[in-house]
Enzyme design. Structure first.
Site, PDB file in Angstrom:
ATOM      1  N   ASP A 172     -33.202   7.361  29.175  1.00 35.91           N
ATOM      2  CA  ASP A 172     -32.664   6.086  28.703  1.00 35.91           C
ATOM      3  C   ASP A 172     -33.462   5.496  27.539  1.00 35.91           C
ATOM      4  O   ASP A 172     -34.554   5.978  27.209  1.00 35.91           O
ATOM      5  CB  ASP A 172     -32.613   5.068  29.868  1.00 35.91           C
ATOM      6  CG  ASP A 172     -33.876   5.079  30.721  1.00 35.91           C
ATOM      7  OD1 ASP A 172     -34.930   5.529  30.225  1.00 35.91           O
ATOM      8  OD2 ASP A 172     -33.821   4.642  31.882  1.00 35.91           O
TER       9      ASP A 172
ATOM     10  N   ASN B 202     -34.816  -1.708  43.492  1.00 36.59           N
ATOM     11  CA  ASN B 202     -33.426  -1.905  43.914  1.00 36.59           C
ATOM     12  C   ASN B 202     -32.658  -0.582  44.003  1.00 36.59           C
ATOM     13  O   ASN B 202     -31.446  -0.568  44.125  1.00 36.59           O
ATOM     14  CB  ASN B 202     -32.706  -2.881  42.966  1.00 36.59           C
ATOM     15  CG  ASN B 202     -32.610  -2.331  41.534  1.00 36.59           C
ATOM     16  OD1 ASN B 202     -33.031  -1.221  41.254  1.00 36.59           O
ATOM     17  ND2 ASN B 202     -32.045  -3.126  40.642  1.00 36.59           N
TER      18      ASN B 202
ATOM     19  N   HIS C   8     -32.464   1.723  41.622  1.00 39.73           N
ATOM     20  CA  HIS C   8     -31.891   2.283  40.387  1.00 39.73           C
ATOM     21  C   HIS C   8     -32.581   3.584  39.996  1.00 39.73           C
ATOM     22  O   HIS C   8     -33.749   3.818  40.321  1.00 39.73           O
ATOM     23  CB  HIS C   8     -31.875   1.257  39.244  1.00 39.73           C
ATOM     24  CG  HIS C   8     -33.190   0.941  38.630  1.00 39.73           C
ATOM     25  ND1 HIS C   8     -33.465  -0.263  38.027  1.00 39.73           N
ATOM     26  CD2 HIS C   8     -34.337   1.667  38.500  1.00 39.73           C
ATOM     27  CE1 HIS C   8     -34.689  -0.248  37.553  1.00 39.73           C
ATOM     28  NE2 HIS C   8     -35.237   0.905  37.828  1.00 39.73           N
TER      29      HIS C   8
ATOM     30  N   GLU D 258     -27.962   0.688  37.537  1.00 43.52           N
ATOM     31  CA  GLU D 258     -28.242  -0.411  38.453  1.00 43.52           C
ATOM     32  C   GLU D 258     -27.269  -0.374  39.643  1.00 43.52           C
ATOM     33  O   GLU D 258     -26.254   0.326  39.599  1.00 43.52           O
ATOM     34  CB  GLU D 258     -28.083  -1.739  37.698  1.00 43.52           C
ATOM     35  CG  GLU D 258     -29.015  -1.890  36.492  1.00 43.52           C
ATOM     36  CD  GLU D 258     -30.450  -2.202  36.874  1.00 43.52           C
ATOM     37  OE1 GLU D 258     -30.839  -2.032  38.048  1.00 43.52           O
ATOM     38  OE2 GLU D 258     -31.220  -2.613  35.984  1.00 43.52           O
TER      39      GLU D 258
HETATM   40  P1  PGA Z   1     -41.817   2.387  37.384  1.00 45.83           P
HETATM   41  O1  PGA Z   1     -40.252   2.290  37.153  1.00 45.83           O
HETATM   42  O2  PGA Z   1     -42.135   3.835  37.330  1.00 45.83           O
HETATM   43  O3  PGA Z   1     -42.413   1.620  36.259  1.00 45.83           O
HETATM   44  O4  PGA Z   1     -42.075   1.791  38.728  1.00 45.83           O
HETATM   45  C1  PGA Z   1     -39.430   3.194  37.799  1.00 45.83           C
HETATM   46  C2  PGA Z   1     -38.000   2.813  37.535  1.00 45.83           C
HETATM   47  O5  PGA Z   1     -37.736   1.605  37.382  1.00 45.83           O
HETATM   48  O6  PGA Z   1     -37.154   3.706  37.484  1.00 45.83           O
END
Ligand code: PGA
Length: 241
Positions: free
Chosen positions: A67, A136, A138, A143
């Protein structure tokens, strides 16, 4: 889904890097799906070490990132283009032409999504996708509520995701409101997937993933539809199991 629980973040990172190295050294060419965020940083550090200390070459590796924020230039310090350069690409011998990240600064984002899908397909598909997970559930920027059949698309970021990512920006308002992300279906097309889960703050998400059925309000549960997923979690993330 297979689950491997290791003691620490360091162990999770080194184990994942070793598994990646095994695949890139035993394949003539290898297509690797990459993620940003704090979770994979240790893996990238270990891959750089593998390159510097053990001479592991990335000349046969192509990469596709999940992304990118919409509205940020590739050279913007908070862009995922910049993150990947700083955390990995500047330190290994990967060909620039083999690096792929969705562009968040084109004049036609919809076209960019279609283009990204087409170049993944033209490469023969992703052999191994590295994923993190949001609190959450994702994956990428998919999302809760994202259709499991989604391909690379534009998303409006939830306030919780913007708040979680605000730590990388000078002010919370600077966090972009939209992103381009590979879709859930694009991710599930990968031949193999490693889901990395680290820290107490992810313990609930990991527990939920392992105890609930497929539910599009918890995007990571889509991984249950894939036949070759390995979750690599550290002991902090595994405290509720
Ligand atoms: P993080 O994010 O590795 O910074 O915890 C993971 C994500 O949001 O996919």
């Amino acid at each position: 889904m297979k689950l491997r629980v290791v003691e620490s973040y360091d162990e999770m990172s080194k184990l994942t890097a070793k598994e990646i190295v095994t695949r890139i050294t035993t394949n003539h060419s290898f297509t690797l799906g990459l993620a940003t965020g704090s979770t994979p940083e240790g893996v990238y550090k270990s891959l750089i070490e593998e390159h510097k200390r053990n001479g592991i070459s990335f000349e046969n590796v192509s990469t596709f990132n999940l992304d990118e924020y919409i509205g940020l230039d590739p050279i913007h310090k908070n862009s995922y283009h910049c993150f990947m350069q700083q955390k990995l690409f500047s330190y290994i011998n990967i060909f620039k032409s083999n690096i792929h990240i969705p562009k968040g600064n084109t004049s036609n984002h919809q076209e960019e999504c279609l283009h990204y899908e087409s170049i993944i397909k033209a490469s023969g598909g992703i052999a191994l996708q590295i994923l993190g997970i949001g609190k959450n559930g994702h994956i990428g920027f998919n999302e809760p509520g994202t259709d499991f059949s989604s391909r690379t698309h534009i998303v409006n970021l939830t306030e919780s995701t913007r708040a979680a990512n605000a730590r990388f920006f000078s002010t919370p308002e600077e966090v972009p409101t939209q992103a381009i992300t590979m879709g859930i279906s694009s991710i599930l097309d990968s031949k193999e997937i490693f889901l990395l889960v680290s820290g107490h703050q992810k313990a609930e998400a990991l527990h939920k993933l392992l105890t609930t059925d497929c539910d599009n309000m918890f995007p990571a549960s889509s991984l249950k539809n894939h036949s070759n997923v390995t979750i690599i979690a550290d002991s902090d993330a595994a405290t509720l199991l």
